[in-house]
Structures are given as structure tokens and as C-alpha cells.
Design a protein around this motif. Structure first.
Motif, PDB file in Angstrom:
ATOM      1  N   PRO A  94      -6.528   7.117  -0.288  1.00  0.00           N
ATOM      2  CA  PRO A  94      -5.973   7.706  -1.500  1.00  0.00           C
ATOM      3  C   PRO A  94      -4.550   7.270  -1.811  1.00  0.00           C
ATOM      4  N   TYR A  95      -4.002   6.378  -1.008  1.00  0.00           N
ATOM      5  CA  TYR A  95      -2.609   6.006  -1.226  1.00  0.00           C
ATOM      6  C   TYR A  95      -2.469   5.001  -2.355  1.00  0.00           C
ATOM      7  N   GLN A  96      -1.458   5.211  -3.178  1.00  0.00           N
ATOM      8  CA  GLN A  96      -1.153   4.242  -4.233  1.00  0.00           C
ATOM      9  C   GLN A  96       0.235   3.646  -4.000  1.00  0.00           C
ATOM     10  N   PHE A  97       0.329   2.344  -4.198  1.00  0.00           N
ATOM     11  CA  PHE A  97       1.622   1.681  -4.116  1.00  0.00           C
ATOM     12  C   PHE A  97       2.177   1.497  -5.524  1.00  0.00           C
ATOM     13  N   ILE A 105      12.607  -2.316  -7.604  1.00  0.00           N
ATOM     14  CA  ILE A 105      12.175  -2.690  -6.253  1.00  0.00           C
ATOM     15  C   ILE A 105      13.274  -2.397  -5.239  1.00  0.00           C
ATOM     16  N   LEU A 135      12.833   4.856  -5.288  1.00  0.00           N
ATOM     17  CA  LEU A 135      12.254   5.414  -4.070  1.00  0.00           C
ATOM     18  C   LEU A 135      10.735   5.448  -4.170  1.00  0.00           C
ATOM     19  N   VAL A 136      10.164   4.306  -4.566  1.00  0.00           N
ATOM     20  CA  VAL A 136       8.711   4.126  -4.632  1.00  0.00           C
ATOM     21  C   VAL A 136       8.365   2.919  -3.775  1.00  0.00           C
ATOM     22  N   PHE A 137       7.326   3.060  -2.963  1.00  0.00           N
ATOM     23  CA  PHE A 137       6.922   1.978  -2.064  1.00  0.00           C
ATOM     24  C   PHE A 137       6.075   0.974  -2.838  1.00  0.00           C
ATOM     25  N   GLN A 193      11.399  -5.425  -0.473  1.00  0.00           N
ATOM     26  CA  GLN A 193      10.111  -4.856  -0.073  1.00  0.00           C
ATOM     27  C   GLN A 193       9.078  -5.931   0.255  1.00  0.00           C
ATOM     28  N   GLY A 246      -1.944   9.833  -2.982  1.00  0.00           N
ATOM     29  CA  GLY A 246      -1.105   9.629  -4.159  1.00  0.00           C
ATOM     30  C   GLY A 246      -0.081   8.543  -3.930  1.00  0.00           C
ATOM     31  N   VAL A 290       2.873   6.451  -2.821  1.00  0.00           N
ATOM     32  CA  VAL A 290       3.668   6.435  -1.595  1.00  0.00           C
ATOM     33  C   VAL A 290       5.138   6.243  -1.972  1.00  0.00           C
ATOM     34  N   LEU A 298       9.489   6.389  -1.080  1.00  0.00           N
ATOM     35  CA  LEU A 298      10.494   5.992  -0.098  1.00  0.00           C
ATOM     36  C   LEU A 298      11.585   7.057  -0.057  1.00  0.00           C
TER      37      LEU A 298
END
Lengths: 140, 140
Positions: free
Chosen positions: A6-9, A18, A22-24, A98, B132, B134, B136
Motif C-alpha cells: 500500500p505504500y506510495q512514493f 526532491i 518531506l515526501v519520499f 534521493q 499511503g 511515504v 520523510l
């Protein structure tokens, strides 16, 4: 064949996002891989350098244990699944752009390296002053 | 165009020799590159991950300062040559199969990262328990 996770990048739209958001949003190279350095969570000592593809990164997030992509065997590599030498993930860090990961782990079992040593970086380079063959020596 | 350097690297004939002998026989990938993690020589903290080609590795040995290969600019990158943020090499380690390098360095100048931070791994991954996006968070 990729299991559902269920993980979204995040998307990689702007350099600013980038580097500062704070989003991977990991970047996989032209072979679909990202470089991962596993380090000891307590001492920060470098243990091994390996690669993950997107599926192995998702599995690492799911399991809380390191799952790599073996470039030589071209298959997922859940480290320790057969040997017991698994890596418990304490923290995952990523860098400014990243495209690299540091995995801070607790190494279980006998050690990290397939040579039965505690880590893979067991030799240091000895630079010859007057040239010639570059040698190695045991690292402390 | 490659400057003459008197250093010779070993051949990669047997797995046993690569893993156990005390001869430096680095493996460059299909793009001619080897992954390099620069770490703080005192604390072992991960600073940055970059790549070297054979020429930049030879220049690193010669200068005692980190010289990388910039994949984006496709050119030699003597880190700090313009910014003053050079990396003084204290020790070079290689791993079991000699296809990765750890550079233990003293970071000079303001810091390692182009974002003006002391190192590039300034964010950690926050794994969402119920899936959901991910996120940082700042690493300590």
C-alpha cells in the motif's frame, strides 16, 4: 508478480521538492536500482553496499528487514532468509537528490559478510608512495 | 586524455583472490563506475554517496582528496576545487568483491552537501503504518 503493497512514493517533479520536501520520492537508475549502504545502527560502521529495486524497497518497508536486489542472481534477496543473518532496519535515510539510501540496521546472526566476517569492508587500500601495484591491508 | 599515474591495479582472476588477497583489484560496472560512500573519518557518519571511474580513483590516490565522476555532468569532479569543500582522504576501504569503496574523509569547508548541510543524508523515511504516501522527516 509484484505483490501489492500500500505504500506510495512521491513524484519527482522539481529539484526543490526532491531536496527539501518531506515526501519520499526515490530515484531508480536506468536499471531500476538504487544504491543502499547498510551501516550499523549503533556505531555507524559501514557494513555492506548493495542495491534495491522498487519491489525490494517496498518489501524492506513492509518487513522491517533488508531486502535487496541481487544483481548477479537477478532476483530478490531477503538477506538472512536462509542464513539467519538478517538485518533489522532501525532507520532509513535518503540523500539530497534521493538517489541513494543509508539503511541503519541491527545485524543478526554471525555477521554481515558472506566471508563470515562481521562486515564487508575488512580491507583498506595501501597507496604506494612511488607507484606500482596498489595493495590492501586488513582494516582495523 | 587520461593523465599518467604510476598506480597499477590487480587483475580479477579468481573469487578467492578478489576476496582474500591483499591486492587492490577494483571492479568497475558496465558504465565504468564504482560506488563510493564517503563517511566522516572520526564519527563514521555517512556523508554522501557518489561514483568514481578509473581515472577519478587514480586521481584520488594521487591527490589524497576525493575526486569523483559526475554522472549528471559526465566529467571529473574534484570535490571542493571551486567551493573549498574538499574531502581529505584518511582511509580507503573496499569490500569483499571489491565493487564498492568506503572513503573515510575529513570534510573541509562549510559542509559536504550542495544544500549547505553538513551531510547529504539529512532526512529519514517515515513508514506509514496503514500505507499511503511515504513521508520523510529531518534526521537527527
Amino acid at each position: 508478480m509484484t505483490p501489492f503493497t500500500p505504500y506510495q512514493f512521491g513524484s519527482r517533479e522539481t529539484k526543490q521538492a526532491i531536496e527539501e520536501d518531506l515526501v519520499f520520492a526515490p530515484k531508480f537508475d536506468e536499471n531500476g536500482l538504487i544504491a543502499v549502504m547498510a551501516v550499523d545502527a549503533h556505531s555507524d560502521e559501514a557494513l555492506m553496499l548493495a542495491y534495491m529495486n522498487e519491489e525490494s524497497l517496498r518489501l524492506t518497508l513492509e518487513k522491517g528487514q533488508a531486502v535487496y536486489w541481487s544483481r548477479s542472481r537477478k532476483e530478490l534477496w531477503h538477506k538472512g532468509a536462509t542464513s539467519g543473518e538478517f538485518q533489522e532496519v532501525v532507520e532509513i535515510r535518503t540523500d539530497c537528490d534521493q538517489d541513494a539510501i543509508v539503511l541503519r540496521v541491527i545485524q543478526h546472526g554471525g555477521g554481515c559478510c558472506h566471508t563470515k566476517r562481521s562486515n564487508c569492508f575488512y580491507r583498506k587500500v595501501v597507496v604506494p608512495k612511488s607507484g606500482g601495484l596498489v595493495k590492501l591491508a586488513p582494516a582495523e
